[in-house]
Write a protein that holds these residues in place. Structure first.
Motif, short mmCIF file in Angstrom:
data_model
loop_
_atom_site.label_atom_id
_atom_site.label_comp_id
_atom_site.label_asym_id
_atom_site.label_seq_id
_atom_site.Cartn_x
_atom_site.Cartn_y
_atom_site.Cartn_z
N GLN B 30 40.77 39.27 43.32
CA GLN B 30 40.94 39.39 41.87
C GLN B 30 42.12 38.56 41.33
O GLN B 30 42.02 37.95 40.26
N GLU B 31 43.20 38.49 42.08
CA GLU B 31 44.38 37.78 41.59
C GLU B 31 44.12 36.26 41.56
O GLU B 31 44.49 35.59 40.60
N TYR B 34 41.93 35.52 38.68
CA TYR B 34 42.71 35.58 37.43
C TYR B 34 43.50 34.29 37.23
O TYR B 34 43.45 33.69 36.16
N TRP B 35 44.22 33.86 38.27
CA TRP B 35 45.09 32.70 38.08
C TRP B 35 44.30 31.42 37.79
O TRP B 35 44.73 30.61 36.97
N HIS B 48 41.29 37.67 31.77
CA HIS B 48 40.90 39.03 32.13
C HIS B 48 39.37 39.20 32.01
O HIS B 48 38.73 39.78 32.89
N VAL B 51 37.72 37.58 34.96
CA VAL B 51 37.82 38.40 36.18
C VAL B 51 36.71 39.45 36.17
O VAL B 51 35.99 39.62 37.16
N GLN B 52 36.55 40.11 35.04
CA GLN B 52 35.53 41.17 34.94
C GLN B 52 34.12 40.57 35.11
O GLN B 52 33.29 41.14 35.81
N LEU B 55 33.54 39.62 38.82
CA LEU B 55 33.29 40.82 39.63
C LEU B 55 31.87 41.34 39.41
O LEU B 55 31.18 41.73 40.35
N LEU B 56 31.45 41.27 38.16
CA LEU B 56 30.09 41.72 37.83
C LEU B 56 29.03 40.84 38.52
O LEU B 56 28.06 41.35 39.08
#
Lengths: 197, 182
Positions: B30-31, B34-35, B48, B51-52, B55-56
């Motif tokens: 995740q990090e 994000y970056w 953000h 990221v979501q 993941l989805l």
């Protein structure tokens, strides 16, 4: 090779061994080149330092629960959005029908013309007849819609008009030769004969 | 056991129904997701969102993952594509809403970086990054922050190595100039 290009290739390790040696010799001899190289090294250093930047652990811990929450929420049907789509589709459908209506029209042009001629009064029909120059189909349609007597009257009028026009152009021989010499008259006469007029 | 096989085991475990394995993978990456998104988009909220979204996609499409490559390359590809799509979407939105350029200091949620000095340096660098054209920004981020070789960048972006090198050349030169000006 430009200075910038040499420096970047040097930093990216893309110079051949000879080019690298030559660059390093130049680097020892040129303060400007060293300064330029240092500027590029600063970009590398700055990005390198920021590479290790850590995110707040509370934020990181919040990512997965938020994702799980999203997964658990059943997909809701948005009435507003669906109505919007329905309206859009209806609009496109209506526009398409109005555009393509003309392309798929089954109306017979002859029927349309017949309706048109029937809508005219007698005077309008006569005017239209005069304007038409031998359009057989239209003439036929018009004549079908005018009684025999009316048609006879129309033709008689036309003949009378034509006679008047013919009489207007009936010029006598004496009027033609006014102002011409006998020699000129003979020449014209011979010319007419030669053309087998 | 290396990272690749470790990841592959977790993916297989998740595909056989163990959600806990997915959580481990999500926490692991995740990090980095994000970056990459943050450096490309220059905005916390957008990063953000990415990221979501990633993941989805991971959760619903991991069954299509080809085990011949590293999992992170697969995730990185999704992140890069989603980030580019969001940039394009935002550009289009800007055109159609006739809105002026947003101020660069609309970072929001700045507590995500705790080190104040590092945060200042990061924001300054982010400003410079945002002034690069997208293609140059992308290759600069992939080369300098994510340490990816050109071959892998080419695999992710679908661009030729020559084109990537040319973009990187312009990017780093521009970054040098921008840092000189500050």
């Amino acid at each position: 090779m430009m200075t910038d290009e040499r420096i970047i290739k040097y930093l990216e390790n893309e110079l051949s061994p000879e080019e690298r040696n030559s660059f390093e010799v130049d680097l020892n001899n040129s303060a400007d080149l060293r300064e330029d190289l240092n500027k590029y090294l600063r970009v590398k250093e700055e990005t390198g330092n920021l590479k290790e930047l850590k995110l707040n652990s509370l934020y990181l811990d919040s990512i997965l629960p938020e994702f799980r929450k999203k997964l658990d929420i059943p997909k809701t049907v948005s009435v507003k959005r669906n109505l919007g789509y329905a309206f859009g589709i209806m609009l496109i459908f209506i526009l398409s029908i109005s555009i393509f209506k003309n392309f798929f029209s089954t109306e017979n042009p002859a029927i349309v013309l017949q309706e048109f001629t029937q809508s005219l009064n007698e005077n309008q029909k006569i005017e239209l007849l005069e304007d038409l120059n031998g359009d057989a189909e239209v003439y036929k349609l018009l004549s079908e819609n005018i009684s025999d007597n009316e048609l006879t009257n129309l033709l008689t009028t036309e003949i009378e008009i034509n006679n008047e026009v013919a009489e207007a152009y009936d010029i006598s021989f004496n009027e033609l030769i006014v102002g011409l010499s006998q020699q000129k008259i003979d020449e014209i006469y011979t010319e007419i004969l030669n053309r087998k007029f | 056991m290396n990272v690749k096989t470790d990841d592959h085991l977790l993916v297989r475990d998740f595909l056989s129904g163990n959600e806990q394995s997915f959580n481990i993978l999500a926490r692991k990456y995740q990090e980095r997701i994000y970056w990459h998104a943050r450096r490309m988009l220059g905005d916390h909220d957008d990063a953000h969102d990415i990221v979501q979204q990633v993941l989805l996609v991971m959760h619903s499409k991991l069954n299509t993952f080809n085990f011949s490559s590293a999992l992170y390359t697969w995730i990185y590809k999704i992140t890069a594509t989603r980030s580019l799509n969001l940039i394009k979407k935002k550009k289009l939105k800007k055109i159609f809403t006739f809105s002026p350029d947003e101020a660069v200091d609309s970072y929001g949620y700045e507590n995500i970086i705790e080190d104040i000095e590092a945060k200042e340096r990061f924001l300054r660098m982010e400003k410079h990054l945002n002034s690069l054209p997208i293609k140059q920004r992308q290759v600069f981020v992939m080369r300098n922050y994510d340490d990816l070789p050109y071959e892998e960048i080419s695999n992710i972006t679908g661009k030729s190595i020559g084109a990537l090198k040319a973009n990187y050349f312009h990017a780093i030169r521009k970054m040098k100039e921008l840092m000189e000006k500050k």
